[in-house]
Each structure stands twice: as structure tokens, then as C-alpha cells.
Design a protein around this motif. Structure first.
Motif, PDB file in Angstrom:
ATOM      1  N   GLN A  10       0.810  -1.224   0.000  1.00  0.00           N
ATOM      2  CA  GLN A  10       0.000   0.000   0.000  1.00  0.00           C
ATOM      3  C   GLN A  10       0.849   1.283   0.000  1.00  0.00           C
ATOM      4  O   GLN A  10       0.307   2.390  -0.009  1.00  0.00           O
ATOM      5  N   SER A  11       2.176   1.135   0.005  1.00  0.00           N
ATOM      6  CA  SER A  11       3.024   2.334   0.108  1.00  0.00           C
ATOM      7  C   SER A  11       2.934   3.192  -1.159  1.00  0.00           C
ATOM      8  O   SER A  11       3.002   2.678  -2.268  1.00  0.00           O
ATOM      9  N   ASP A  12       2.819   4.505  -0.965  1.00  0.00           N
ATOM     10  CA  ASP A  12       2.823   5.418  -2.117  1.00  0.00           C
ATOM     11  C   ASP A  12       4.230   5.862  -2.457  1.00  0.00           C
ATOM     12  O   ASP A  12       4.448   6.532  -3.458  1.00  0.00           O
ATOM     13  N   VAL A  13       5.183   5.558  -1.574  1.00  0.00           N
ATOM     14  CA  VAL A  13       6.585   5.913  -1.850  1.00  0.00           C
ATOM     15  C   VAL A  13       7.399   4.629  -1.974  1.00  0.00           C
ATOM     16  O   VAL A  13       7.465   3.816  -1.050  1.00  0.00           O
ATOM     17  N   LEU A  14       7.961   4.447  -3.159  1.00  0.00           N
ATOM     18  CA  LEU A  14       8.803   3.272  -3.436  1.00  0.00           C
ATOM     19  C   LEU A  14      10.174   3.804  -3.813  1.00  0.00           C
ATOM     20  O   LEU A  14      10.297   4.589  -4.765  1.00  0.00           O
ATOM     21  N   ILE A  15      11.195   3.414  -3.056  1.00  0.00           N
ATOM     22  CA  ILE A  15      12.544   3.936  -3.331  1.00  0.00           C
ATOM     23  C   ILE A  15      13.401   2.812  -3.900  1.00  0.00           C
ATOM     24  O   ILE A  15      13.537   1.750  -3.290  1.00  0.00           O
ATOM     25  N   GLY A  16      13.936   3.058  -5.100  1.00  0.00           N
ATOM     26  CA  GLY A  16      14.743   2.038  -5.772  1.00  0.00           C
ATOM     27  C   GLY A  16      16.228   2.346  -5.634  1.00  0.00           C
ATOM     28  O   GLY A  16      16.646   3.501  -5.733  1.00  0.00           O
ATOM     29  N   PHE A  17      17.015   1.299  -5.392  1.00  0.00           N
ATOM     30  CA  PHE A  17      18.482   1.424  -5.296  1.00  0.00           C
ATOM     31  C   PHE A  17      19.122   0.568  -6.380  1.00  0.00           C
ATOM     32  O   PHE A  17      18.662  -0.540  -6.658  1.00  0.00           O
ATOM     33  N   GLY A  18      20.212   1.073  -6.921  1.00  0.00           N
ATOM     34  CA  GLY A  18      20.968   0.296  -7.896  1.00  0.00           C
ATOM     35  C   GLY A  18      20.743   0.773  -9.315  1.00  0.00           C
ATOM     36  O   GLY A  18      19.859   1.604  -9.575  1.00  0.00           O
ATOM     37  N   ALA A  19      21.555   0.229 -10.225  1.00  0.00           N
ATOM     38  CA  ALA A  19      21.473   0.639 -11.628  1.00  0.00           C
ATOM     39  C   ALA A  19      20.096   0.317 -12.197  1.00  0.00           C
ATOM     40  O   ALA A  19      19.608  -0.795 -12.026  1.00  0.00           O
ATOM     41  N   SER A  20      19.490   1.295 -12.824  1.00  0.00           N
ATOM     42  CA  SER A  20      18.178   1.225 -13.501  1.00  0.00           C
ATOM     43  C   SER A  20      16.988   1.145 -12.548  1.00  0.00           C
ATOM     44  O   SER A  20      15.843   1.099 -13.011  1.00  0.00           O
ATOM     45  N   ALA A  21      17.210   1.136 -11.234  1.00  0.00           N
ATOM     46  CA  ALA A  21      16.092   1.032 -10.287  1.00  0.00           C
ATOM     47  C   ALA A  21      15.221   2.290 -10.379  1.00  0.00           C
ATOM     48  O   ALA A  21      15.717   3.385 -10.603  1.00  0.00           O
ATOM     49  N   ILE A  22      13.930   2.086 -10.185  1.00  0.00           N
ATOM     50  CA  ILE A  22      12.978   3.196 -10.292  1.00  0.00           C
ATOM     51  C   ILE A  22      12.439   3.553  -8.912  1.00  0.00           C
ATOM     52  O   ILE A  22      12.084   2.671  -8.130  1.00  0.00           O
ATOM     53  N   SER A  23      12.406   4.856  -8.643  1.00  0.00           N
ATOM     54  CA  SER A  23      11.774   5.344  -7.413  1.00  0.00           C
ATOM     55  C   SER A  23      10.468   6.022  -7.798  1.00  0.00           C
ATOM     56  O   SER A  23      10.417   6.763  -8.778  1.00  0.00           O
TER      57      SER A  23
END
Ligand code: SF4
Length: 439
Positions: free
Chosen positions: A311-324
């Protein structure tokens, strides 16, 4: 059986894991927007984290992921060092304001790294983001799933593991460059289940070279016996001009558009008959799985990882090509692992391209998500647009949707066309309306 409308299936529409879709990303939106979005996270906001490992022990020919051969240990270590540095940088910017819900590891293959390195990553994330028992999920390549890995995943308190299976048919496995006997998957599952990891996902595919209805059903016989908690059944997308590794796949051996459609339908029918609950247009879950429970409560969401109960509205991506993903911005990190390492090594955020979402985008994103996840959406915004209204009527005439007041509701026949229906709300596509959805 679902009705077959080749004109609709041929329509190029996004997968809508976000709206606006990734085709709209621009390099004008990058690290500055990422910093602004991170700084705007309000205390107590539920956040989910994603860590991308862009390496695999061996590369499958059909793969469309951002990944490369693991190769030199030194390169892997350098990447993990950068990953940790990025995690620390973002944690510092957040200053403890996010409330950690979930951690997902994907790739590539997270088990291309050393088990001890994986445990360290989990530990760093839980410590830096003050996680209180977050849900942890990991994509695992069964060909590299050793006993040591099974123990590692249990020790790290991983709650869900996803296996890339695709097909159990040896001829198909040979044609896609991914050999993994049934017994290998059975052993991995047994090993995980014995250590308390009961939530296991399978990724399966239709539309593979040499695949027939019979071979798909043969694969599903094994699946029915093994009973994974969740299944994603994707259609293989053959795009060798974008993914050169797919040139090794024999185009002449690929099923045609009608055969693909039939395979999707047969897969759907078989999985439903085995007691799986269909979620959206390509996911299935056992009734006691958290995704099926979320579906029953109308709480399924859609994000870059597909259909989810997150249910999170904030998704934080780490690493090459990751999407936040933030409510008002979507940012993708630099894709090249070497360039990513350099950026993070210079103590900068790795955001490279993305988009800003205004209120209108956010409304449309919500409607598309609602439609794909629950099969119903408020279509008021379409009713004064003659072109959209004409398209909507055509879908209605084909019995793919029905109208309920100002809402549109997908019928069962509409399930394979869900993305085409969702495209009604998409203003980034070139043509909408009269004629565009005609038979
Ligand atoms: S293991 Fe998965 S990510 Fe790696 S090459 Fe194969 S399909 Fe792609």
C-alpha cells in the motif's frame, strides 16, 4: 473461452506499471527532482525499498531485464559497495521520516552475489531505515539456489521468494537458453518450505518458441502439483532490436498472435480450475495468499513490480536502472552499472531520467490502477470527450465492459483486453477515440 479481437491485441499499449508510462521519461527530470521528492517525504509515510542486482550467473536468451553476466568478483564487490553507499545517502536525506514496510530484491538475480553479501545488504537496510520486521521478498534463480542460499534466506527472515520458471518443457528450455529440470525447482521449494519460507511465486510464460497448448498444460500439471502461492503468467515479448540477446531465439518457432491468445486463455482457465484467484490480467494467487486477500478487500495495487498488496505510495529504488516512485514524481537511476558506480562514488544521487506528475496525471494514474486492479473505474472524465466516448461505446458493444452509472466495469471477456481499456484514460497515446478501437 475469451472472445478473440486481433485488432485490440495488436494495439501497442503500455503495461501501466506506472502512469504516465516509462515511455514518457525524460532526462530533464533526474537527481534534482529525486532530491526534492525525498526531502518532501513526510514523517511516518509508509515506504517500500527495492534493490536491483544487475548480474546473473548465466544469461537467458529471452531476458528483457537490465542484467549482465556476474563474471569478475571484483566488479560485483564494487557494485555492492556503491549500492550500500546509495542506500546510506538516501537514508541520510530521509532522516528517519519514512516508515519501512517492505524490502524487495530483484534483478538480474540477487543470488548472483555471495550469501553473506546478501545478509549484509538486508542488515544495512533494516538498520539504516529502522525497519520493524518488514516484509522481505527476493527473486531467486533456481539454477543457483543452493542449500546455503536456502539457509541464508531463512536467516535473513525473507518471507517470499520468486522463481523464474517460464516452462518445464525441456525443448522450450533449450530454445530459450534456460535449462532447469523439474526436480531442481522441486528441491529448491522443499528446501525453502522446510525452513519456513512458505510464500513462493512462480513466473511462467506463454508465447515461447515451440510452445503449444499441450506443452503449456504439461507445465501447469507440474505447477498444480507444486502449488506455489502466486503465479505470474506473462506473454513472451520478442524484441531482438531492443534486447540483442533475443536474437538467439528462433523467430520462426514462435507461436502466432492467435496461438498466443489461446495459450493465455488456456493458462487462465487451468489455473482458475486449480483454485487460484485471478488478479488483474496476468497474476494468480491461492485464496490464502496475501495478494488474493487484498483482492477480496479491493486493496490490490499496481507498481513497477506488477500487481501487489503493497500500500506504500513511496517506493525507493536502489541500484542501476532502479525506479523510485513518489506521488508526484517517478525517477529512474542511471542504467549502466559502471556509470552508476561513478555517480554514487561522487556522492551524488543516481536519478537520471523520469517525469513529474501533475494533479491530472495523478488522477489518471489512480483511475488506470483502479481499473486494472479492481476491474472498475469512474469514467466521468471520458464522458465529455467525443473520441474517448466513441472508443468506450465500441468496447461496450463488444461486451468487454459495461456501464454502471459513470463507472465502467470490465466483464470477464474483457480481462485479456484490460490494458486496452485502461488506455482510454491515457492521454500520452497518439490517437484515441472514433475508429481507433474499431473491429
Ligand atoms: S536469470 Fe532472470 S534476470 Fe537473469 S538472465 Fe535469466 S531471466 Fe534474466
Amino acid at each position: 473461452m475469451w472472445p478473440y479481437f486481433p485488432d485490440l491485441l495488436a494495439r501497442p499499449v503500455p503495461r501501466y506499471t506506472s502512469y504516465p508510462p516509462a515511455t514518457q521519461f525524460t532526462e530533464k527530470v533526474g537527481a534534482d527532482a529525486q532530491a526534492k521528492a525525498l526531502n518532501a517525504v513526510v514523517s511516518g509515510t509508509p515506504i517500500s525499498l527495492y534493490a536491483h542486482i544487475p548480474y546473473c550467473q548465466s544469461i537467458c536468451w529471452y531476458c528483457g531485464c537490465n542484467t549482465g553476466a556476474a563474471g569478475r568478483t571484483q566488479r560485483l564487490h564494487a557494485y555492492l559497495e556503491a549500492l550500500e553507499a546509495e542506500m546510506a545517502m538516501v537514508a541520510k536525506m530521509l532522516g528517519g521520516r519514512g516508515k519501512l514496510q517492505r524490502i524487495a530484491f530483484g534483478g538480474g538475480s540477487p543470488n548472483a552475489i555471495e550469501p553473506i553479501a546478501f545478509v549484509r545488504l538486508v542488515d544495512r537496510l533494516v538498520t539504516m531505515y529502522a525497519g520493524n520486521n518488514p516484509d522481505i521478498s527476493v527473486e531467486i534463480d533456481p539454477r543457483a539456489c543452493s542449500l546455503e542460499w536456502a539457509m541464508t534466506l531463512a536467516v535473513a527472515q525473507v518471507s517470499r521468494v520468486s522463481f523464474g520458471v517460464q516452462s518445464f518443457e525441456p525443448e522450450i528450455q533449450a530454445a530459450i537458453g534456460r535449462i532447469q529440470p523439474v526436480e531442481m525447482i522441486e528441491t529448491c521449494m522443499a528446501s525453502l518450505r522446510a525452513r519456513g519460507i512458505k510464500a513462493i511465486n512462480f513466473d511462467l510464460m506463454y508465447g515461447l518458441p515451440h510452445q503449444t497448448n499441450e506443452s503449456l498444460l504439461g507445465t501447469l500439471d507440474h505447477v498444480a502439483r507444486m502449488r506455489p502461492s502466486r503465479i505470474a503468467l506473462f506473454g513472451y515479448a520478442h524484441l531482438p532490436h531492443i534486447f540483442p540477446r533475443q536474437k538467439r531465439i528462433d523467430t520462426a518457432a514462435l507461436p502466432g498472435i492467435e496461438a498466443r491468445f489461446e495459450q493465455a486463455a488456456i493458462g487462465y482457465e487451468r489455473l482458475v480450475s486449480e483454485g487460484y484467484v485471478p488478479i488483474g490480467f496476468d497474476h494468480f494467487a491461492l485464496p490464502d495468499d496475501s495478494l488474493a486477500i487484498a483482492a477480496a478487500e479491493g486493496k490490490v495495487r499496481r507498481n513497477f513490480q506488477g500487481f501487489t498488496e503493497d500500500q506504500s505510495d513511496v517506493l525507493i529504488g536502489f541500484g542501476a536502472s532502479a525506479i523510485s516512485q513518489f506521488p508526484d514524481a517517478i525517477i529512474q537511476n542511471e542504467k549502466n552499472p559502471g556509470a552508476y558506480r561513478e555517480i554514487v562514488g561522487a556522492h551524488q544521487l543516481a536519478g537520471k531520467r523520469g517525469l513529474i506528475r501533475d494533479t491530472e496525471d495523478q488522477l489518471r494514474a489512480h483511475l488506470i490502477e483502479q481499473l486494472l486492479c479492481t476491474g472498475r473505474a469512474d469514467a466521468t472524465c471520458l464522458l465529455n470527450d467525443p473520441a474517448a466516448l466513441a472508443s468506450l461505446r465500441q468496447l461496450e458493444e463488444r461486451r468487454l465492459i459495461i456501464r454502471d452509472g459513470n463507472d465502467i466495469v470490465m466483464t470477464e471477456a474483457g480481462r485479456p483486453y484490460a490494458r486496452v481499456v485502461a488506455a482510454l484514460f491515457d492521454t500520452t497515446l497518439p490517437v484515441m477515440g472514433t475508429g481507433s478501437l474499431a473491429a
